[in-house]
Design an enzyme around this catalytic site. Structure first.
Site, PDB file in Angstrom:
ATOM      1  N   HIS A 170       3.750 -15.081  -2.491  1.00  0.00           N
ATOM      2  CA  HIS A 170       3.249 -13.744  -2.132  1.00  0.00           C
ATOM      3  C   HIS A 170       4.408 -12.772  -1.898  1.00  0.00           C
ATOM      4  O   HIS A 170       4.368 -11.623  -2.337  1.00  0.00           O
ATOM      5  CB  HIS A 170       2.363 -13.850  -0.887  1.00  0.00           C
TER       6      HIS A 170
ATOM      7  N   GLU B  77       0.799  -1.233   0.000  1.00  0.00           N
ATOM      8  CA  GLU B  77       0.000   0.000   0.000  1.00  0.00           C
ATOM      9  C   GLU B  77       0.829   1.280   0.000  1.00  0.00           C
ATOM     10  O   GLU B  77       0.298   2.373  -0.192  1.00  0.00           O
ATOM     11  CB  GLU B  77      -0.953   0.001   1.201  1.00  0.00           C
TER      12      GLU B  77
ATOM     13  N   GLU C 205       5.894 -19.088   2.984  1.00  0.00           N
ATOM     14  CA  GLU C 205       5.852 -20.366   2.270  1.00  0.00           C
ATOM     15  C   GLU C 205       5.262 -20.259   0.872  1.00  0.00           C
ATOM     16  O   GLU C 205       5.276 -21.234   0.125  1.00  0.00           O
ATOM     17  CB  GLU C 205       5.033 -21.366   3.086  1.00  0.00           C
ATOM     18  N   THR C 206       4.767 -19.083   0.497  1.00  0.00           N
ATOM     19  CA  THR C 206       4.147 -18.923  -0.818  1.00  0.00           C
ATOM     20  C   THR C 206       4.892 -17.877  -1.634  1.00  0.00           C
ATOM     21  O   THR C 206       5.807 -17.214  -1.140  1.00  0.00           O
ATOM     22  CB  THR C 206       2.671 -18.487  -0.685  1.00  0.00           C
TER      23      THR C 206
END
Length: 154
Positions: A84, A47, A81-82
């Site tokens: 992202h 953001e 873990e992703t």
């Protein structure tokens, strides 16, 4: 008109304690230089670019407030873990660079991108790497570059 630079610090609050430490370092550097500042918080690093763009755009509509001479982006992204992490890091960095170049902003980039919390703390702590202080100094240095090229008055 005040000659001291006026800086907007935009802080991502996802990792609140790390954000506080980054802000502590940045504020100490700004105060040491005599700069004034305002703080704005956002939920996360993704953001930050939008918040800076909103601040820039608001100057088009409300001329009664003092313009910002520079901007400091503070936040932290820790790998999970992703994928992202990859998107947040890449997109926030890309958009901040787009803003800096597109609007000739004096910008201190203080978004930590770390593998784990220990790395983040080592970079954030004012007694260690003090990245908040480093990016505040970078922002102030870029304000001076803008003055050199007469991109805004002192």
């Amino acid at each position: 008109m005040d000659d001291a630079p006026h800086i907007l610090i935009v802080e991502a609050r996802f990792y609140e304690e790390i954000a506080d430490e980054l802000a502590k370092g940045a504020i100490a550097e700004l105060e040491k230089s005599g700069a004034t500042y305002e703080r704005l918080t956002v939920p996360g690093t993704f953001e930050i670019p939008a918040a800076i763009r909103m601040a820039i755009r608001s100057m088009d509509f409300y001329s009664g407030r003092r313009r910002f001479d520079g901007y400091i982006a503070l936040g932290c992204v820790i790998r999970g873990e992703t994928s992202h992490y990859d998107y947040v890091c890449a997109e926030s960095a890309r958009k901040l660079q787009d803003l800096a170049c597109g609007y000739t902003l004096a910008l201190g980039y203080g978004i930590l991108t770390c593998e784990n919390a220990d790395q983040a703390w080592a970079r954030a702590r004012i007694t260690e790497k003090n990245k908040g202080g480093d990016v505040a100094r970078a922002c102030l240095d870029m304000v001076e570059v803008k003055h050199r090229f007469h991109l805004f008055p002192r």
